[in-house]
Design a protein around this motif. Structure first.
Motif, PDB file in Angstrom:
ATOM      1  N   LYS A 261       0.804  -1.238  -0.044  1.00 52.08           N
ATOM      2  CA  LYS A 261       0.114   0.141  -0.015  1.00 52.08           C
ATOM      3  C   LYS A 261       0.748   1.257   0.103  1.00 52.08           C
ATOM      4  N   TRP A 262       1.886   1.254   0.611  1.00 53.57           N
ATOM      5  CA  TRP A 262       2.772   2.646   0.881  1.00 53.57           C
ATOM      6  C   TRP A 262       4.247   2.255   0.391  1.00 53.57           C
ATOM      7  N   PHE A 263       4.592   1.103   0.082  1.00 54.53           N
ATOM      8  CA  PHE A 263       5.935   0.806  -0.450  1.00 54.53           C
ATOM      9  C   PHE A 263       5.800  -0.035  -1.409  1.00 54.53           C
ATOM     10  N   GLU A 264       6.938  -0.165  -2.471  1.00 60.28           N
ATOM     11  CA  GLU A 264       6.823  -0.993  -3.467  1.00 60.28           C
ATOM     12  C   GLU A 264       7.956  -1.891  -3.261  1.00 60.28           C
ATOM     13  N   PRO A 265       7.667  -3.470  -3.735  1.00 60.40           N
ATOM     14  CA  PRO A 265       8.248  -4.521  -3.474  1.00 60.40           C
ATOM     15  C   PRO A 265       9.468  -4.435  -4.446  1.00 60.40           C
ATOM     16  N   GLU A 266      10.617  -4.899  -4.103  1.00 56.53           N
ATOM     17  CA  GLU A 266      11.834  -4.871  -4.877  1.00 56.53           C
ATOM     18  C   GLU A 266      12.389  -3.651  -5.243  1.00 56.53           C
ATOM     19  N   LYS A 267      11.336  -2.493  -5.133  1.00 52.33           N
ATOM     20  CA  LYS A 267      12.175  -1.097  -5.174  1.00 52.33           C
ATOM     21  C   LYS A 267      12.435  -0.631  -3.922  1.00 52.33           C
ATOM     22  N   ASN A 294      20.479   0.716  -3.120  1.00 50.12           N
ATOM     23  CA  ASN A 294      19.383   1.550  -3.885  1.00 50.12           C
ATOM     24  C   ASN A 294      18.048   1.248  -3.409  1.00 50.12           C
ATOM     25  N   VAL A 295      17.652   0.147  -2.774  1.00 44.52           N
ATOM     26  CA  VAL A 295      16.444  -0.144  -2.353  1.00 44.52           C
ATOM     27  C   VAL A 295      16.335   0.512  -1.199  1.00 44.52           C
ATOM     28  N   VAL A 296      17.367   0.782  -0.294  1.00 39.52           N
ATOM     29  CA  VAL A 296      17.391   1.347   1.095  1.00 39.52           C
ATOM     30  C   VAL A 296      16.905   2.780   0.859  1.00 39.52           C
ATOM     31  N   GLU A 297      17.824   3.304  -0.259  1.00 38.70           N
ATOM     32  CA  GLU A 297      17.627   4.860  -0.365  1.00 38.70           C
ATOM     33  C   GLU A 297      16.201   5.250  -1.085  1.00 38.70           C
ATOM     34  N   LYS A 301      13.772   7.799   0.687  1.00 37.16           N
ATOM     35  CA  LYS A 301      13.243   9.178   0.125  1.00 37.16           C
ATOM     36  C   LYS A 301      11.718   9.219   0.122  1.00 37.16           C
ATOM     37  N   LYS A 302      11.048   7.869  -0.224  1.00 39.06           N
ATOM     38  CA  LYS A 302       9.776   7.919  -0.201  1.00 39.06           C
ATOM     39  C   LYS A 302       9.142   8.105   1.152  1.00 39.06           C
ATOM     40  N   ALA A 303       9.900   7.582   2.206  1.00 39.31           N
ATOM     41  CA  ALA A 303       9.027   7.927   3.795  1.00 39.31           C
ATOM     42  C   ALA A 303       9.378   9.255   4.012  1.00 39.31           C
ATOM     43  N   VAL A 304      10.551   9.878   3.786  1.00 43.50           N
ATOM     44  CA  VAL A 304      10.610  11.254   4.375  1.00 43.50           C
ATOM     45  C   VAL A 304      10.123  12.535   3.350  1.00 43.50           C
ATOM     46  N   THR A 305       9.551  12.013   2.290  1.00 46.71           N
ATOM     47  CA  THR A 305       8.735  12.993   1.738  1.00 46.71           C
ATOM     48  C   THR A 305       7.363  12.801   1.369  1.00 46.71           C
TER      49      THR A 305
END
Length: 322
Positions: A261-267, A294-297, A301-305
């Motif tokens: 719902k909030w995060f994309e798998p593999e990405k 790159n997955v962590v970053e 970025k998604k979380a903090v924005t």
């Protein structure tokens, strides 16, 4: 919008106590948001703010209200007194179910935010391989501990007295590295850790399953589709806290799409299907951290924005204005 907080009934140092909602609270537009279990369990708050034009509640307990076996609590959680104009909930499945029963769009799914003022932007050196924090209420949690213990790990818990009875004397409490660690210290530890093991479920006892099945129309709720296997989806704080603190989220796959719902798998995170995969996965990630950064970053970025307290407050205001 005024924000009323009462944390009676919440864990001692829960994430929600770090939102600093007072920064966003202004009693100027006849709107009020209730936050914290104490707000709905005590009649004093509802009485005090009953004349406000628009009232909202942030419900963090769903879907647990339905398996506790407490009809009074379930009715309060379901807004059966129609006190609130909007109820924001971390469970999209009970949200849809209750809206269909009440024939009105009262319940709104929400993300789990993190206080943007507490984000640490600088990266930390990774000292530990893996972490799990929480209770032990299933064989999966036992498997988490068994998979971690041969690596540089941390296992944070409130103690075995909080675990399901069948696991309290499993001997796994000897692997606990800290009990009731303050949140700020835990975040610092997380920033120094590569992997967080996550399962977005509540694991139920037989009597809790029976409690759900005693509810009228329970089969119409997507959250209960796999209840005979002893679990329901439950989105807690591990994904947002892991993402903000730059840990790779290693998430157990399940019959629901709550993780996505909030995060994309593999990405943004990595799925695993079988617990037996964990030792090899932890070894590969720890040894080849550069392949996963790159997955962590992306998750960071998604979380903090997107998933900030400010954005959550805006979500509430927008829906109260409807």
């Amino acid at each position: 919008m005024l924000i009323v907080e009462d944390y009676d009934g919440c864990y001692g140092d829960a994430l929600e106590k770090h939102y600093n909602f007072s920064k966003h609270s202004v009693d100027s537009d006849d709107k009020v948001l209730f936050h914290g279990m104490g707000c709905i369990e005590k009649t004093i708050h509802k009485e005090k703010y009953k004349n406000y034009n628009k009232k909202a509640y942030w419900n963090l307990e769903q879907p647990s209200a339905w398996y506790t076996g407490d009809p009074k609590f379930a009715k309060i959680s379901a807004n059966m007194d129609r006190y609130f104009d909007k109820v924001f909930t971390i469970c999209p499945y009970t949200c849809d179910w209750l809206n269909s029963i009440q024939k009105k769009q009262i319940f709104i799914p929400s993300f789990m935010p993190f206080n943007e003022d507490l984000v640490v932007k600088n990266k930390s050196e990774k000292v530990y391989d893996v972490i799990y924090w929480g209770h032990v209420s299933s064989q999966t949690h036992i498997n988490f501990i068994d998979a971690m213990k041969d690596f540089k790990y941390n296992f944070l818990s409130l103690g075995a007295s909080y675990w399901h009875n069948e696991f309290r004397f499993s001997g796994r409490d000897k692997y606990i590295t800290a009990v009731n660690m303050p949140r700020s210290e835990m975040w610092d530890l997380m920033r120094k850790t590569k992997i967080c093991l996550i399962t977005n479920h509540a694991y139920l006892k037989p009597h809790q399953i029976n409690n759900v099945k005693s509810i009228k129309n329970w089969k119409n709720c997507e959250a209960f589709r796999d209840i005979d296997n002893g679990w329901v989806p439950q989105y807690k704080t591990r994904m947002i806290e892991s993402a903000v603190n730059r840990m790779l989220m290693l998430v157990k796959k399940n019959p629901w799409d709550l993780d996505r719902k909030w995060f994309e798998p593999e990405k943004d995170f990595i799925y695993f299907e079988k617990d037996e995969e964990l030792p090899a996965l932890i070894e590969d990630i720890s040894s080849n951290w550069y392949k996963y950064e790159n997955v962590v970053e992306s998750a960071y970025k998604k979380a903090v924005t997107r998933y900030t307290v400010k954005n959550f407050i805006n979500l509430v205001k927008e829906n109260l204005d409807d």
